[in-house]
Design a protein around this motif. Structure first.
Motif, PDB file in Angstrom:
ATOM      1  N   PHE A 130      -4.612  -7.183   7.014  1.00  0.00           N
ATOM      2  CA  PHE A 130      -3.180  -7.967   7.393  1.00  0.00           C
ATOM      3  C   PHE A 130      -2.658  -8.239   6.197  1.00  0.00           C
ATOM      4  CE2 PHE A 130      -4.190  -9.992  11.821  1.00  0.00           C
ATOM      5  CZ  PHE A 130      -4.681  -8.718  12.324  1.00  0.00           C
ATOM      6  N   ALA A 131      -1.385  -7.947   5.906  1.00  0.00           N
ATOM      7  CA  ALA A 131      -0.815  -8.404   4.698  1.00  0.00           C
ATOM      8  C   ALA A 131       0.687  -9.082   4.863  1.00  0.00           C
ATOM      9  CB  ALA A 131      -0.517  -7.131   3.492  1.00  0.00           C
ATOM     10  N   PRO A 132       0.964  -9.988   4.003  1.00  0.00           N
ATOM     11  CA  PRO A 132       2.057 -10.814   4.217  1.00  0.00           C
ATOM     12  C   PRO A 132       3.710 -10.176   3.909  1.00  0.00           C
ATOM     13  CG  PRO A 132       1.372 -11.485   2.479  1.00  0.00           C
ATOM     14  CD  PRO A 132       0.281 -10.843   2.956  1.00  0.00           C
ATOM     15  N   ASP A 133       3.572  -9.134   2.900  1.00  0.00           N
ATOM     16  CA  ASP A 133       4.989  -8.591   2.374  1.00  0.00           C
ATOM     17  C   ASP A 133       4.503  -7.428   1.912  1.00  0.00           C
ATOM     18  OD1 ASP A 133       3.991  -9.310  -0.430  1.00  0.00           O
ATOM     19  OD2 ASP A 133       3.992 -11.228   0.152  1.00  0.00           O
ATOM     20  N   PHE A 134       5.704  -6.613   1.458  1.00  0.00           N
ATOM     21  CA  PHE A 134       5.548  -5.367   0.739  1.00  0.00           C
ATOM     22  C   PHE A 134       4.774  -5.488  -0.688  1.00  0.00           C
ATOM     23  CE2 PHE A 134       9.424  -4.130   3.786  1.00  0.00           C
ATOM     24  CZ  PHE A 134       8.516  -3.262   4.659  1.00  0.00           C
ATOM     25  N   ASP A 135       5.252  -6.357  -1.266  1.00  0.00           N
ATOM     26  CA  ASP A 135       4.848  -6.242  -2.596  1.00  0.00           C
ATOM     27  C   ASP A 135       3.316  -6.483  -2.583  1.00  0.00           C
ATOM     28  OD1 ASP A 135       7.328  -6.246  -3.849  1.00  0.00           O
ATOM     29  OD2 ASP A 135       7.569  -8.392  -4.229  1.00  0.00           O
ATOM     30  N   THR A 136       2.523  -7.159  -1.806  1.00  0.00           N
ATOM     31  CA  THR A 136       1.238  -7.335  -1.762  1.00  0.00           C
ATOM     32  C   THR A 136       0.543  -5.853  -0.992  1.00  0.00           C
ATOM     33  OG1 THR A 136       1.244  -9.591  -0.965  1.00  0.00           O
ATOM     34  CG2 THR A 136      -0.615  -8.315  -0.357  1.00  0.00           C
ATOM     35  N   VAL A 137       1.186  -5.040  -0.270  1.00  0.00           N
ATOM     36  CA  VAL A 137       0.697  -4.093   0.164  1.00  0.00           C
ATOM     37  C   VAL A 137       0.771  -3.064  -1.112  1.00  0.00           C
ATOM     38  CG1 VAL A 137       1.150  -2.083   1.686  1.00  0.00           C
ATOM     39  CG2 VAL A 137       1.320  -4.299   2.531  1.00  0.00           C
ATOM     40  N   SER A 151      -2.396   0.301  -4.466  1.00  0.00           N
ATOM     41  CA  SER A 151      -2.399   1.030  -6.063  1.00  0.00           C
ATOM     42  C   SER A 151      -3.856   0.579  -6.344  1.00  0.00           C
ATOM     43  CB  SER A 151      -1.608  -0.207  -7.032  1.00  0.00           C
ATOM     44  OG  SER A 151      -1.995   0.328  -8.179  1.00  0.00           O
ATOM     45  N   ALA A 152      -4.367  -0.198  -5.908  1.00  0.00           N
ATOM     46  CA  ALA A 152      -6.169  -0.566  -6.175  1.00  0.00           C
ATOM     47  C   ALA A 152      -6.932   0.252  -5.287  1.00  0.00           C
ATOM     48  CB  ALA A 152      -6.338  -2.029  -5.850  1.00  0.00           C
ATOM     49  N   LEU A 153      -6.572   0.452  -4.099  1.00  0.00           N
ATOM     50  CA  LEU A 153      -7.332   1.521  -3.069  1.00  0.00           C
ATOM     51  C   LEU A 153      -7.065   2.867  -3.675  1.00  0.00           C
ATOM     52  CD1 LEU A 153      -7.172  -0.125   0.415  1.00  0.00           C
ATOM     53  CD2 LEU A 153      -8.845  -0.436  -1.425  1.00  0.00           C
ATOM     54  N   GLY A 154      -5.942   3.365  -4.069  1.00  0.00           N
ATOM     55  CA  GLY A 154      -5.578   4.534  -4.427  1.00  0.00           C
ATOM     56  C   GLY A 154      -6.201   4.994  -5.733  1.00  0.00           C
ATOM     57  N   LYS A 155      -7.081   4.145  -6.430  1.00  0.00           N
ATOM     58  CA  LYS A 155      -7.954   4.574  -7.643  1.00  0.00           C
ATOM     59  C   LYS A 155      -9.232   4.819  -7.078  1.00  0.00           C
ATOM     60  CE  LYS A 155      -5.365   1.454 -10.809  1.00  0.00           C
ATOM     61  NZ  LYS A 155      -5.399   0.030 -11.512  1.00  0.00           N
ATOM     62  N   ARG A 156      -9.545   4.556  -5.912  1.00  0.00           N
ATOM     63  CA  ARG A 156     -11.127   4.756  -5.249  1.00  0.00           C
ATOM     64  C   ARG A 156     -10.887   5.755  -4.210  1.00  0.00           C
ATOM     65  NH1 ARG A 156     -14.479   0.105  -5.663  1.00  0.00           N
ATOM     66  NH2 ARG A 156     -13.792  -1.200  -7.300  1.00  0.00           N
TER      67      ARG A 156
END
Length: 424
Positions: free
Chosen positions: A99-106, A111-116
């Motif tokens: 769960f995430a609270p806003d677009f910036d957080t997503v 970005s972090a998961l895309g590196k993995r």
């Protein structure tokens, strides 16, 4: 404010998912069902994330609403990811809701998961690192995020799965266990089964549809009484607050496709008791059977069936309205006649959940066929007959025992279930 929420659905970008699963269609079906808050699903997929940003606006309370749509349905940014990794000499496969609270957080999570891993490969991306690392990655980005092990008991891809899971939250998540406040019980398990494990007493049990098509939305969901606000809802779940988190809405878990043990190719279905007597090999082909959720709960439980811990959030079990209609009029669920009757009842301005849960029994016959009304009454009373699901085959359910389909009658010992909680 009392409302129903379903946090776990998928978009058309996930495998084996209907092409109709777009935000507009999800919103329309949520309203038909009577759901006020629903997850977006699949926010990790780059194309879908762009679609979410173009179609939704943030409301300032951690949720979203469609820019050009009916504002009676709010959305929460959610996604499911898969971690496949080795630990303690075994291959592990775990699915987790974020769960995430806003677009910036997503954007930062992606970005972090895309590196993995490759986010564009599927709406539910696969990563090769331990799931405890996923918790750390996401919460390091924002401690307002929330992670929940998905469908925690299914044999594959789950926290407690018989084929690839763990025996405890601590074994799976290690030092990150302190950040696991909740699990999703899944279609083949319900809170009553989970109450048999004292280790889960401090864990909040939630239920969601895991819908891959619009008409499956809300088949399991959650009832809250609070503001429709991201932080308040997450806080209610974390605290297991019975004043704000009222109940879960459940499948009869026997209808789930991994409830009992079995081997679908050989038509073998076995209860945990039968399995203890006959062993884990299929009596037909002598290959290992698929160990179902009931067996797995039995193996880990330290309490008897029927145990109710103090302070647990209650549940109510339902059968989808179209299934009740089909059973009552003696046709298949996907037939024209069942669909027409469903649309006629919903067309009277009532949501599916109001029909299933709220309308007084004596009023049901005013807008439904008498036998459909009787079926709803029996469902509320828990008077159902079920041949349990097994090895990927959904269970067969009937409200009219004397009229069960021949293929159901031919399977020995269908379960008779009665005595459901009266929550409404």
């Amino acid at each position: 404010m009392k409302f129903i929420a379903d946090f776990h659905v998928h978009s058309k970008y996930s495998r084996a998912t209907s092409h109709e699963m777009s935000p507009d269609v999800i919103a329309r079906w949520a309203k038909i069902k009577g759901i006020a808050l629903i997850g977006t699903g699949d926010f990790t997929h780059p194309i879908y994330f762009d679609e979410l940003r173009s179609k939704f606006e943030e409301t300032g309370n951690g949720l979203l609403r469609l820019k050009n749509g009916d504002n009676s349905v709010s959305f929460m940014l959610t996604s499911e990811v898969s971690n496949i990794f080795s630990q303690a000499g075994r291959l592990r496969k775990i699915h987790t809701l974020i769960f995430a609270p806003d677009f910036d957080t997503v954007q930062k999570i992606n970005s972090a998961l895309g590196k993995r891993g490759k986010l564009s490969s599927d709406g539910r991306p696969i990563f090769g690192f331990p799931v405890k690392d996923l918790v750390k990655i996401v919460l390091d980005i924002s401690d307002n995020c929330f992670l929940i092990p998905a469908h925690a008991w299914t044999p594959w891809f789950s926290l407690f799965g018989s084929n690839s899971g763990f025996d405890s939250i601590e074994e799976c998540f290690g030092e990150e266990s302190r950040n696991i406040f909740s699990i999703e019980t899944g279609l083949s398990s319900d809170p009553e089964m989970n109450w048999r494990l004292s280790a889960l007493d401090g864990i909040t049990l939630i239920s969601n549809s895991d819908a891959h098509s619009p008409n499956k939305i809300g088949r399991e969901s959650n009832i809250f009484d609070c503001e429709i606000d991201y932080r308040e809802i997450v806080d209610a779940i974390k605290r297991k607050d019975r004043k704000r988190f009222l109940a879960t809405i459940e499948f009869f878990p026997e209808e789930g496709k991994y409830h009992y043990n079995g081997h679908r190719d050989c038509g073998v279905l076995m209860s945990p008791k039968e399995t203890k007597e006959k062993g884990l090999l299929c009596p037909v082909c002598r290959k290992k059977i698929t160990v179902g959720v009931m067996q797995r709960v039995d193996d880990l439980a330290d309490r008897p069936e029927g145990f109710i811990p103090e302070g647990e959030i209650p549940s109510i079990h339902i059968i989808p309205l179209v299934e009740i209609i089909a059973d009552a009029i003696g046709v298949g669920v996907g037939t024209v006649s069942a669909t027409k009757e469903y649309e006629k009842m919903i067309g009277m301005g009532l949501s599916e959940f109001s029909i299933l849960l709220d309308i007084p029994v004596e009023e049901l016959a005013n807008f439904s066929q008498p036998k459909v009304a009787e079926g709803i009454k029996r469902m509320r009373e828990g008077k159902v007959n079920i041949v349990p699901g097994h090895d990927g085959v959904y269970g067969k359910i009937s409200l009219f025992e004397d009229e069960m389909p021949k293929e159901v009658k031919d399977i020995p010992e269908p379960l008779a279930i009665a005595g459901q909680m009266d929550l409404f």
